[in-house]
Design a protein around this motif. Structure first.
Motif, PDB file in Angstrom:
ATOM      1  N   GLY A 132     -20.678 -55.892   8.777  1.00 32.96           N
ATOM      2  CA  GLY A 132     -19.842 -55.327   7.717  1.00 32.96           C
ATOM      3  C   GLY A 132     -20.418 -55.489   6.321  1.00 32.96           C
ATOM      4  O   GLY A 132     -19.811 -55.032   5.351  1.00 32.96           O
ATOM      5  N   HIS A 133     -21.581 -56.121   6.205  1.00 31.28           N
ATOM      6  CA  HIS A 133     -22.234 -56.275   4.891  1.00 31.28           C
ATOM      7  C   HIS A 133     -22.333 -54.913   4.192  1.00 31.28           C
ATOM      8  O   HIS A 133     -22.677 -53.912   4.823  1.00 31.28           O
ATOM      9  CB  HIS A 133     -23.641 -56.864   5.111  1.00 31.28           C
ATOM     10  CG  HIS A 133     -24.489 -56.886   3.884  1.00 31.28           C
ATOM     11  ND1 HIS A 133     -24.272 -57.758   2.839  1.00 31.28           N
ATOM     12  CD2 HIS A 133     -25.573 -56.136   3.523  1.00 31.28           C
ATOM     13  CE1 HIS A 133     -25.177 -57.544   1.894  1.00 31.28           C
ATOM     14  NE2 HIS A 133     -25.974 -56.563   2.284  1.00 31.28           N
ATOM     15  N   GLN A 134     -22.031 -54.889   2.881  1.00 31.94           N
ATOM     16  CA  GLN A 134     -22.095 -53.634   2.121  1.00 31.94           C
ATOM     17  C   GLN A 134     -23.138 -53.765   1.039  1.00 31.94           C
ATOM     18  O   GLN A 134     -23.302 -54.845   0.464  1.00 31.94           O
ATOM     19  CB  GLN A 134     -20.757 -53.384   1.423  1.00 31.94           C
ATOM     20  CG  GLN A 134     -19.614 -53.052   2.357  1.00 31.94           C
ATOM     21  CD  GLN A 134     -19.041 -51.664   2.118  1.00 31.94           C
ATOM     22  OE1 GLN A 134     -19.705 -50.801   1.538  1.00 31.94           O
ATOM     23  NE2 GLN A 134     -17.836 -51.430   2.575  1.00 31.94           N
ATOM     24  N   ARG A 135     -23.825 -52.678   0.770  1.00 36.01           N
ATOM     25  CA  ARG A 135     -24.734 -52.703  -0.377  1.00 36.01           C
ATOM     26  C   ARG A 135     -24.806 -51.301  -0.985  1.00 36.01           C
ATOM     27  O   ARG A 135     -24.541 -50.304  -0.311  1.00 36.01           O
ATOM     28  CB  ARG A 135     -26.131 -53.165   0.034  1.00 36.01           C
ATOM     29  CG  ARG A 135     -26.901 -52.133   0.845  1.00 36.01           C
ATOM     30  CD  ARG A 135     -28.318 -52.608   1.138  1.00 36.01           C
ATOM     31  NE  ARG A 135     -29.100 -51.556   1.796  1.00 36.01           N
ATOM     32  CZ  ARG A 135     -30.281 -51.746   2.345  1.00 36.01           C
ATOM     33  NH1 ARG A 135     -30.846 -52.945   2.344  1.00 36.01           N
ATOM     34  NH2 ARG A 135     -30.930 -50.729   2.902  1.00 36.01           N
ATOM     35  N   ARG A 136     -25.184 -51.269  -2.271  1.00 36.50           N
ATOM     36  CA  ARG A 136     -25.417 -50.002  -2.945  1.00 36.50           C
ATOM     37  C   ARG A 136     -26.895 -49.684  -2.810  1.00 36.50           C
ATOM     38  O   ARG A 136     -27.739 -50.588  -2.916  1.00 36.50           O
ATOM     39  CB  ARG A 136     -25.009 -50.153  -4.415  1.00 36.50           C
ATOM     40  CG  ARG A 136     -25.008 -48.861  -5.159  1.00 36.50           C
ATOM     41  CD  ARG A 136     -24.011 -48.844  -6.301  1.00 36.50           C
ATOM     42  NE  ARG A 136     -23.965 -47.494  -6.850  1.00 36.50           N
ATOM     43  CZ  ARG A 136     -23.204 -46.527  -6.374  1.00 36.50           C
ATOM     44  NH1 ARG A 136     -22.406 -46.757  -5.357  1.00 36.50           N
ATOM     45  NH2 ARG A 136     -23.229 -45.319  -6.918  1.00 36.50           N
ATOM     46  N   SER A 137     -27.228 -48.447  -2.553  1.00 34.22           N
ATOM     47  CA  SER A 137     -28.639 -48.096  -2.429  1.00 34.22           C
ATOM     48  C   SER A 137     -28.871 -46.677  -2.935  1.00 34.22           C
ATOM     49  O   SER A 137     -28.097 -45.769  -2.622  1.00 34.22           O
ATOM     50  CB  SER A 137     -29.077 -48.174  -0.967  1.00 34.22           C
ATOM     51  OG  SER A 137     -30.358 -47.589  -0.842  1.00 34.22           O
ATOM     52  N   HIS A 138     -29.943 -46.531  -3.707  1.00 39.00           N
ATOM     53  CA  HIS A 138     -30.330 -45.197  -4.168  1.00 39.00           C
ATOM     54  C   HIS A 138     -31.601 -44.745  -3.462  1.00 39.00           C
ATOM     55  O   HIS A 138     -32.263 -43.802  -3.896  1.00 39.00           O
ATOM     56  CB  HIS A 138     -30.468 -45.183  -5.693  1.00 39.00           C
ATOM     57  CG  HIS A 138     -29.124 -45.216  -6.373  1.00 39.00           C
ATOM     58  ND1 HIS A 138     -28.493 -44.091  -6.828  1.00 39.00           N
ATOM     59  CD2 HIS A 138     -28.277 -46.233  -6.598  1.00 39.00           C
ATOM     60  CE1 HIS A 138     -27.308 -44.423  -7.322  1.00 39.00           C
ATOM     61  NE2 HIS A 138     -27.160 -45.723  -7.199  1.00 39.00           N
ATOM     62  N   ALA A 139     -31.931 -45.404  -2.361  1.00 41.01           N
ATOM     63  CA  ALA A 139     -33.144 -45.056  -1.609  1.00 41.01           C
ATOM     64  C   ALA A 139     -33.056 -43.616  -1.099  1.00 41.01           C
ATOM     65  O   ALA A 139     -32.000 -43.158  -0.667  1.00 41.01           O
ATOM     66  CB  ALA A 139     -33.317 -46.009  -0.432  1.00 41.01           C
TER      67      ALA A 139
END
Ligand code: BJW
Ligand code: ZN
Length: 254
Positions: A132-139
């Motif tokens: 459930g870990h969340q992260r923001r990514s612009h990849a």
């Protein structure tokens, strides 16, 4: 689109003490982002259920990720348009405006809107299918697809809402409340075919639709403005509240 309809819509907006706005893919069309359905739609070559379901991701996560990375690239190269900007400007000037968007593209944020309820998630957020870990990514690309979670190694997925999945509970509750409390709901650029979002329209005290193409709700709303959001939203919302409520003085007879 008739001038009378625009005038009536402006009158309703000017009289409203609070506004809710529901947007869909059509508001981003003039930024060059394809819609889902209809001509040029994202799904003309892909059936939605092939890509936007948990089953599709379980079966072929690579293809689903490729589709989302392709969309990220198109969105990263795009700019918010006059429709996004008119909504942001209205919020800045008038307050009392809640923007409910089905879009995951982030163009409302980039236009400067602040109070945004993203009922279908966010293309720039990722969530681990394991922990459930969340992260923001612009990849825009990853060495391996699906990308692995940095915490547990399980596949990451886009943090968007697919068919058959529940909408984010708190966000949805706020959206329902905003519509119930608003004097006017402005419905912009959605085919209104996907539920429960489309169901918000039936709960509005008064709804105004902005869409070049008729939807199932067009004949039920107070005013249906047939045209593109980038032209109609500045015409509808621009000018400020005072100006909109002021009648021009009658022209004296010659
Ligand atoms: C312009 C323009 C310009 C062009 N200016 N306008 C009740 C009845 C029937 C079915 C259901 C129901 N309740 C639930 C369901 C099932 C399902 C559903 O709705 N199915 C229908 C398709 C029949 N809903 C769900 O599964 C939802 N979950 C749910 O209900 O949870 C409870 C549950 C749990 C378990 C089991 C069952 C239920 C989840 C729905 C999630 C939708 N997700 C997607 C993908 C998001 C991620 C991503 O982006 O990839 O959301 S699908 C896709 O459709 C996306 C959009 O947000 C959404 C809506 O599309 P939108 O925005 O309307 O775009 P278009 O392309 O359809 O329309 C564009 C419009 O713009 C057109 O009208 C143009 O004319 C117009 N336009 N240019 C203004 N310049
Ligand atoms: Zn994880």
């Amino acid at each position: 689109m008739s001038e009378l309809a625009l005038a009536e819509a402006r009158r309703l907006v000017a009289a409203a003490e609070s506004l809710a706005v529901l947007t869909g893919a059509g508001i981003s069309a003039e930024s060059g982002i394809p819609t889902f359905r209809g001509p040029g739609g994202l799904w003309r070559n892909f059936r939605p259920e092939h890509l936007a379901t948990p089953e599709a991701f379980a079966q072929d996560p690579r293809t689903v990720w490729e589709w989302y990375l392709w969309r990220r690239a198109a969105i990263a190269a795009a700019e918010p348009n006059a429709g996004h900007r008119a909504l942001a400007e209205y919020e800045r000037q008038q307050g009392r405006c809640t923007l409910i968007t089905q879009n995951v593209d982030g163009l409302h944020d980039r236009a400067g809107s602040r109070r945004i309820l993203k009922v279908h998630g966010d293309l720039w957020q990722e969530r681990c299918t394991g922990c459930g870990h969340q992260r923001r990514s612009h990849a825009l690309a990853y060495p391996a697809l699906p990308p692995p979670c940095p915490e547990c190694g399980a596949p990451l997925r886009p943090a968007v809402v697919w068919f058959g999945e529940s909408l984010p509970r708190v966000v949805w509750a706020e959206a329902e409340r905003a519509v119930a409390q608003a004097d006017v709901l402005l419905v912009v650029g959605t085919a209104a075919q996907v539920y429960p979002a489309a169901g918000l329209i039936t709960r509005a005290r008064c709804a105004i639709e902005v869409n070049p193409t008729p939807t199932p709700f067009s004949s039920h709303v107070a005013v249906a403005l047939a045209g593109p959001a980038g032209e109609l939203l500045p015409a509808l919302l621009g000018g400020g509240r005072d100006k909109m409520t002021t009648c021009p003085p009658p022209i004296p007879p010659a």
